[in-house]
Scaffold this active site. Structure first.
Site, PDB file in Angstrom:
ATOM      1  N   HIS A  35      30.004  37.439  43.774  1.00 47.27           N
ATOM      2  CA  HIS A  35      30.459  37.898  42.451  1.00 47.27           C
ATOM      3  C   HIS A  35      29.641  39.120  42.036  1.00 47.27           C
ATOM      4  CE1 HIS A  35      32.481  37.392  38.511  1.00 47.27           C
ATOM      5  NE2 HIS A  35      31.397  38.013  38.070  1.00 47.27           N
ATOM      6  N   ARG A 128      42.177  37.772  39.355  1.00 47.60           N
ATOM      7  CA  ARG A 128      41.366  37.166  38.305  1.00 47.60           C
ATOM      8  C   ARG A 128      42.178  37.085  37.024  1.00 47.60           C
ATOM      9  NH1 ARG A 128      35.844  39.611  35.615  1.00 47.60           N
ATOM     10  NH2 ARG A 128      34.665  37.677  35.462  1.00 47.60           N
ATOM     11  N   ARG A 134      36.631  38.280  24.022  1.00 47.05           N
ATOM     12  CA  ARG A 134      35.945  39.543  23.748  1.00 47.05           C
ATOM     13  C   ARG A 134      36.172  40.566  24.863  1.00 47.05           C
ATOM     14  NH1 ARG A 134      31.509  39.409  27.165  1.00 47.05           N
ATOM     15  NH2 ARG A 134      31.100  37.272  27.803  1.00 47.05           N
ATOM     16  N   HIS A 185      31.189  31.197  36.771  1.00 48.06           N
ATOM     17  CA  HIS A 185      29.991  30.805  36.013  1.00 48.06           C
ATOM     18  C   HIS A 185      30.111  29.410  35.377  1.00 48.06           C
ATOM     19  CE1 HIS A 185      30.042  34.967  36.813  1.00 48.06           C
ATOM     20  NE2 HIS A 185      30.415  35.417  35.645  1.00 48.06           N
ATOM     21  N   ASP A 265      26.351  38.968  40.053  1.00 48.54           N
ATOM     22  CA  ASP A 265      27.001  39.558  38.877  1.00 48.54           C
ATOM     23  C   ASP A 265      26.505  40.973  38.581  1.00 48.54           C
ATOM     24  OD1 ASP A 265      28.943  39.576  36.881  1.00 48.54           O
ATOM     25  OD2 ASP A 265      27.523  38.977  35.342  1.00 48.54           O
TER      26      ASP A 265
HETATM   27  C1  0GY Z   1      31.046  38.909  34.466  1.00 48.36           C
HETATM   28  C2  0GY Z   1      30.983  38.670  33.026  1.00 48.36           C
HETATM   29  C3  0GY Z   1      31.423  39.479  32.030  1.00 48.36           C
HETATM   30  C4  0GY Z   1      32.278  40.608  32.178  1.00 48.36           C
HETATM   31  C5  0GY Z   1      33.261  40.755  33.066  1.00 48.36           C
HETATM   32  O1  0GY Z   1      35.014  41.888  34.033  1.00 48.36           O
HETATM   33  C6  0GY Z   1      34.205  41.888  33.119  1.00 48.36           C
HETATM   34  O2  0GY Z   1      34.159  42.742  32.245  1.00 48.36           O
HETATM   35  O3  0GY Z   1      33.468  39.864  34.009  1.00 48.36           O
HETATM   36  C7  0GY Z   1      31.002  39.141  30.663  1.00 48.36           C
HETATM   37  O4  0GY Z   1      30.955  40.040  29.805  1.00 48.36           O
HETATM   38  O5  0GY Z   1      30.698  37.957  30.402  1.00 48.36           O
HETATM   39  O6  0GY Z   1      31.304  37.972  35.219  1.00 48.36           O
HETATM   40  O7  0GY Z   1      30.854  40.023  34.905  1.00 48.36           O
END
Ligand code: 0GY
Length: 313
Positions: A35, A128, A134, A185, A265
């Protein structure tokens, strides 16, 4: 004079750590960072008009330098919401990885079969669906189900991202998906609640009752309230960095050892309090996967089965 940056970062944006420490934990050979993201660079791959944040740049070359520094062999690059359904930056990272990266895309129902085939050829193996309010605007469930039914014959899976409080409402939709389903997560539990309390039990029940559901046991830095500092003089067990996340991730790894994945991440979008040291994140792994066998499944066997099945033993 330097050229103006094409995009202004979201105020307060935290950039990724340029000099992460070298992990003390030696990753098993062939480990997969399952990830991570690329951001732009914005001048080459513009961020999407519908994005909810504007990040710093984080290029494929920087991602692969981190991979080598930490000791990973491969990456799974997940489309970040700041690029919407424009998968070009992610695909560009895959095609310049010498086959060492696979991807997860974001697609709309208007995508053609030829476009899906092109994503597959580039190394995409999943889509995904994001339910974190948000980050994205609402997409009707029938559109998502239509996409899921179109990617299923390709052997792809669906990655879902949601907050724990929304699981009851999303349950019927998730359990109707026709593919392998990978939860980001651990479904974002509130780790100030008990690990055997009703909120996390519901997530465990989802995995127990639905053998097609997998989980990433990633992002302690997002979930933790105790944060990155180990207790003074302590480096192991419950005293580790992000120690409040340990019981949650460890429970999932030990209960479902063949359906867990781990990722850095990187470049860690939307963190507000601190930017993690990626070396320290790798050192978190032996606290949640405590034996060489669990570590091999989490970091090698499981991601290989899902993303490189043609090479998996
Ligand atoms: C992550 C978590 C976040 C963001 C994204 O694609 C994204 O913008 O996944 C987050 O802000 O919690 O897994 O990268």
């Amino acid at each position: 004079m330097t050229a103006a940056a094409p995009f202004e970062k979201t105020p307060g944006w935290l950039d990724w750590t340029a000099n992460p420490s070298k992990p003390r934990f030696a990753l098993p050979a062939g480990s997969v960072d399952a990830h991570c993201h690329v951001f732009g660079p914005g001048a080459e791959f513009p961020f999407a008009p519908e994005r909810k944040y504007t990040p710093c740049d984080a290029s494929k070359a920087q991602l692969y330098a981190l991979r080598d520094h930490l000791g990973f062999a491969r990456n799974v690059v997940v489309q970040a919401t700041c690029h919407g359904a424009d998968n070009r930056a992610m695909v560009d990272a895959l095609v310049h990885s010498n086959g060492m990266a696979r991807g997860v895309a974001t697609v709309k129902r208007t995508i053609t079969d030829a476009e899906l085939q092109a994503l597959h050829a580039a190394g995409v193996r999943g889509v995904r669906f994001n339910f974190v309010k948000r980050l994205v605007d609402f997409t009707p469930r029938d559109e998502l189900m239509e996409i899921a039914s179109r990617i299923a014959p390709l052997g792809w899976h669906v990655v879902i991202y949601f907050e724990a409080v929304d699981l009851p409402e999303l349950w019927d939709f998730f359990t109707a998906l026709p593919t392998t389903v990978v939860v980001d997560h651990m479904g974002r539990p509130d780790v100030s609640l008990p690990v055997n309390g009703p909120q996390f039990e519901l997530f465990v029940k989802l995995m127990r009752e639905h053998a097609n559901v997998w989980s990433k046991v990633s992002c302690p830095e997002r979930l933790s309230i105790t944060g990155p500092k180990a207790l003074p003089g302590q480096t192991s067990g419950e005293q580790a960095a992000y120690r409040d996340v340990v019981p949650f991730a460890r429970r999932i790894v030990e209960t479902f050892p063949d359906r867990v994945l781990w990722g850095t991440d990187w470049p860690h979008p939307n963190l507000k309090d601190h930017m993690p040291d990626d070396g320290l994140l790798v050192d978190f792994i032996p606290h949640i996967a405590t034996t060489p066998e669990l570590q091999r499944k989490l970091l090698v066997a499981n991601p290989m089965r899902l993303y490189w099945p043609e090479e998996a033993l």
